[in-house]
Design a protein around this motif. Structure first.
Motif, PDB file in Angstrom:
ATOM      1  N   GLU A 114      -6.531   3.676  53.894  1.00 24.77           N
ATOM      2  CA  GLU A 114      -6.473   3.158  52.526  1.00 24.77           C
ATOM      3  C   GLU A 114      -6.376   4.314  51.530  1.00 24.77           C
ATOM      4  O   GLU A 114      -7.098   5.318  51.628  1.00 24.77           O
ATOM      5  CB  GLU A 114      -7.705   2.317  52.222  1.00 24.77           C
ATOM      6  CG  GLU A 114      -7.703   1.711  50.825  1.00 24.77           C
ATOM      7  CD  GLU A 114      -8.923   0.871  50.552  1.00 24.77           C
ATOM      8  OE1 GLU A 114      -8.909   0.067  49.608  1.00 24.77           O
ATOM      9  OE2 GLU A 114      -9.933   1.033  51.295  1.00 24.77           O
ATOM     10  N   VAL A 115      -5.471   4.196  50.544  1.00 22.01           N
ATOM     11  CA  VAL A 115      -5.298   5.207  49.505  1.00 22.01           C
ATOM     12  C   VAL A 115      -6.147   4.823  48.298  1.00 22.01           C
ATOM     13  O   VAL A 115      -6.107   3.672  47.842  1.00 22.01           O
ATOM     14  CB  VAL A 115      -3.821   5.344  49.101  1.00 22.01           C
ATOM     15  CG1 VAL A 115      -3.665   6.355  47.958  1.00 22.01           C
ATOM     16  CG2 VAL A 115      -2.984   5.784  50.296  1.00 22.01           C
ATOM     17  N   ILE A 116      -6.912   5.774  47.778  1.00 25.21           N
ATOM     18  CA  ILE A 116      -7.856   5.524  46.695  1.00 25.21           C
ATOM     19  C   ILE A 116      -7.644   6.571  45.604  1.00 25.21           C
ATOM     20  O   ILE A 116      -7.453   7.764  45.899  1.00 25.21           O
ATOM     21  CB  ILE A 116      -9.312   5.603  47.193  1.00 25.21           C
ATOM     22  CG1 ILE A 116      -9.521   4.637  48.368  1.00 25.21           C
ATOM     23  CG2 ILE A 116     -10.302   5.294  46.072  1.00 25.21           C
ATOM     24  CD1 ILE A 116     -10.776   4.917  49.152  1.00 25.21           C
ATOM     25  N   LEU A 135      -6.816  14.650  50.744  1.00 28.40           N
ATOM     26  CA  LEU A 135      -5.903  14.557  49.610  1.00 28.40           C
ATOM     27  C   LEU A 135      -4.569  13.995  50.061  1.00 28.40           C
ATOM     28  O   LEU A 135      -3.960  14.477  51.028  1.00 28.40           O
ATOM     29  CB  LEU A 135      -5.705  15.935  48.972  1.00 28.40           C
ATOM     30  CG  LEU A 135      -6.944  16.543  48.291  1.00 28.40           C
ATOM     31  CD1 LEU A 135      -6.655  17.966  47.835  1.00 28.40           C
ATOM     32  CD2 LEU A 135      -7.383  15.692  47.111  1.00 28.40           C
ATOM     33  N   GLU A 136      -4.103  12.982  49.359  1.00 29.22           N
ATOM     34  CA  GLU A 136      -2.882  12.283  49.768  1.00 29.22           C
ATOM     35  C   GLU A 136      -1.680  13.217  49.789  1.00 29.22           C
ATOM     36  O   GLU A 136      -0.801  13.092  50.638  1.00 29.22           O
ATOM     37  CB  GLU A 136      -2.625  11.106  48.818  1.00 29.22           C
ATOM     38  CG  GLU A 136      -1.340  10.335  49.060  1.00 29.22           C
ATOM     39  CD  GLU A 136      -1.330   9.593  50.396  1.00 29.22           C
ATOM     40  OE1 GLU A 136      -0.269   9.078  50.752  1.00 29.22           O
ATOM     41  OE2 GLU A 136      -2.389   9.526  51.069  1.00 29.22           O
ATOM     42  N   GLU A 137      -1.623  14.169  48.866  1.00 28.06           N
ATOM     43  CA  GLU A 137      -0.453  15.044  48.800  1.00 28.06           C
ATOM     44  C   GLU A 137      -0.303  15.896  50.064  1.00 28.06           C
ATOM     45  O   GLU A 137       0.798  16.284  50.437  1.00 28.06           O
ATOM     46  CB  GLU A 137      -0.517  15.945  47.581  1.00 28.06           C
ATOM     47  CG  GLU A 137      -1.735  16.856  47.552  1.00 28.06           C
ATOM     48  CD  GLU A 137      -1.954  17.452  46.185  1.00 28.06           C
ATOM     49  OE1 GLU A 137      -1.303  18.471  45.874  1.00 28.06           O
ATOM     50  OE2 GLU A 137      -2.789  16.926  45.432  1.00 28.06           O
ATOM     51  N   VAL A 139      -6.737  10.207  47.164  1.00 25.95           N
ATOM     52  CA  VAL A 139      -7.072  10.560  48.536  1.00 25.95           C
ATOM     53  C   VAL A 139      -6.747   9.395  49.471  1.00 25.95           C
ATOM     54  O   VAL A 139      -6.516   8.271  49.030  1.00 25.95           O
ATOM     55  CB  VAL A 139      -8.574  10.916  48.673  1.00 25.95           C
ATOM     56  CG1 VAL A 139      -8.936  12.117  47.830  1.00 25.95           C
ATOM     57  CG2 VAL A 139      -9.444   9.716  48.295  1.00 25.95           C
ATOM     58  N   ARG A 140      -6.746   9.707  50.742  1.00 26.16           N
ATOM     59  CA  ARG A 140      -6.585   8.673  51.769  1.00 26.16           C
ATOM     60  C   ARG A 140      -7.790   8.734  52.705  1.00 26.16           C
ATOM     61  O   ARG A 140      -8.166   9.805  53.175  1.00 26.16           O
ATOM     62  CB  ARG A 140      -5.297   8.873  52.573  1.00 26.16           C
ATOM     63  CG  ARG A 140      -5.036   7.766  53.620  1.00 26.16           C
ATOM     64  CD  ARG A 140      -3.779   8.088  54.419  1.00 26.16           C
ATOM     65  NE  ARG A 140      -2.593   8.056  53.590  1.00 26.16           N
ATOM     66  CZ  ARG A 140      -1.806   6.984  53.421  1.00 26.16           C
ATOM     67  NH1 ARG A 140      -2.113   5.854  54.033  1.00 26.16           N
ATOM     68  NH2 ARG A 140      -0.742   7.041  52.660  1.00 26.16           N
TER      69      ARG A 140
END
Length: 442
Positions: A103-105, A57-59, A80-81
């Protein structure tokens, strides 16, 4: 979304091959979650699946915490990353090209990837959803088209999802089924625990580095005519601590040396330390006497929102007059090591520790013959579980009689001989007025 696949496994095409659960042995947790992720995908893409990817999770990478389950969360998209991806067929280079790490998706809320996270359970699907395929690169769409069965498993830690593990099989392998979900869930749980620990360590290290005040470069701040060396190390197992020291240039080619010790270890002690360190530097910069600096610093400690207990020693050295004025607040006494090999512990006016209550402090003047070392230190240098501080001070005095030409070497000798195991935060600062104009700076 109408083009979402059904949550079923596609049957394998051709002669199915047997698959075995991977042998997943994770390395020691370090503040490098990508390294752990590569270990996971490499193990899985060696037989259990034809391809694997790890997403976080990107956060969480921004310092947040795993989100809880919210009402209506099944409609929320998930950002997510990708930490790592690997394909047994295309090799690592092809995997990096189609699925680059970092990469962020954003997965749509109804995608199998998001459902896996929202429902906290593995999801089997025949192909990625249409929204995901529309937003990936042509190379990624081509690569995904080679697989006929997918499985997404949430990486869980303490009841919260931190990311997901995505597996894929081609037509030469059986489609994912019920028993595979148990294996994937176990793999995801183990990988999630390791990566969560890595993320926590990464955040801890970042906080520690931000809180630990930078040590001034001696060559920039020490006036001509004075040598200084210092070391400040957290207790073993911690990235930051409550010890600090500062070197402050003062008017008249004088130098201020301050050493402090906040009770406790880790980020909480480092937070208090950073506030006291900044306040002490500002007070010293006003040109106040050492006793006045400690009195005002005690007021600062009393005003902090959390209960604070700290000790401190502040010395102002005047190389021109070969003298020093020192005040202490609950701190162990400084030690002098004379050029003739003798040492003595300075007798100074008593002063209570910072943060206990309103107090006043005294100070004393000391003569510094050129070549004499003034040693300021914290209790972590001299006190251990088996050695009381008075014995430690005697050991410090003995070690200082074997002083080296360079103070840096003397600092290293003190740390290794007296506090090798670092049971507590350790700080030592040495200052010396050199003998003769050719003396080298430490």
């Amino acid at each position: 979304m109408s083009d979402d696949p059904q949550v079923t496994a596609a049957p394998g095409e051709g002669a199915p091959r047997s698959v075995l659960p991977p042998r997943l042995t994770l390395p020691e947790v370090t503040p490098d979650p990508a390294r752990l992720a590569w270990q996971v995908v490499h193990a899985i893409a060696s037989g259990f699946a034809d391809a694997a990817g790890v997403f976080v999770l990107e956060e969480l990478l921004g310092g947040g915490h795993p989100p809880g389950r919210a009402a209506g969360a099944d409609l929320a998209r998930v950002v997510v990353r990708r930490l790592a991806a690997e394909s047994a067929a295309g090799g690592q280079l092809a995997s990096r090209t189609a699925f680059p790490p970092g990469e962020v998706i954003a997965f749509a809320g109804r995608s199998p990837y998001a459902r896996c996270l929202h429902d906290r359970t593995p999801v089997i699907f025949a192909r990625p959803d249409g929204a995901t395929l529309r937003h990936v690169t042509p190379a990624a769409r081509t690569a995904l088209g080679r697989y006929t069965s997918f499985l997404a498993a949430p990486m869980m830690t303490r009841g919260s999802a931190i990311g997901l593990l995505v597996l894929a099989r081609g037509p030469g392998a059986p489609g994912f089924g019920g028993p595979d979900t148990h294996t994937a869930a176990d793999l995801a749980a183990r990988a999630g625990a390791a990566i969560a620990g890595s993320l926590a360590l990464m955040r801890h290290q970042s906080v520690a580095e931000a809180l630990q005040p930078p040590r001034p470069a001696v060559s920039r701040v020490v006036p001509h005519g004075l040598e200084i060396a210092g070391r400040c190390l957290p207790a073993a197992g911690y990235d930051a601590g409550g010890d600090w020291y500062d070197i402050m240039p003062l008017p008249g080619e004088r130098t201020g040396l301050i050493v402090g010790d906040v009770m406790g270890h880790g980020p909480q002690a480092a937070t208090v330390m950073s506030r006291l360190s900044a306040a002490a530097y500002a007070l010293a910069d006003l040109g106040l006497q050492p006793a006045e600096v400690l009195q005002q610093l005690n007021r600062t400690a009393l005003a902090l929102p959390q209960a604070t207990l700290a000790t401190c020693a502040y010395a102002v050295i005047d190389p021109g007059r070969q003298s020093c004025v020192i005040a202490t607040a609950g701190h162990l006494p400084p030690v002098l090591a004379m050029p003739d090999g003798t040492t003595r512990v300075l007798s100074l006016p008593g002063g209570q520790s910072l943060g206990v209550g309103l107090a006043s402090y005294g100070q004393a003047g000391v003569k510094l013959v050129p070549g004499t070392i003034l040693a300021l230190y914290t209790d972590g240098l001299v006190e251990t579980r088996v050695r009381p501080f008075d014995q430690g001070i005697r050991a410090l005095r003995s070690a200082l009689t074997r002083q080296h030409r360079h103070l840096d070497a003397t600092c290293e000798h003190l740390i290794t001989s007296l506090a090798e195991h670092r049971e507590d935060d350790v700080t030592v600062v040495l200052a010396r007025i050199p003998r003769g104009p050719a003396a080298a700076s430490a």
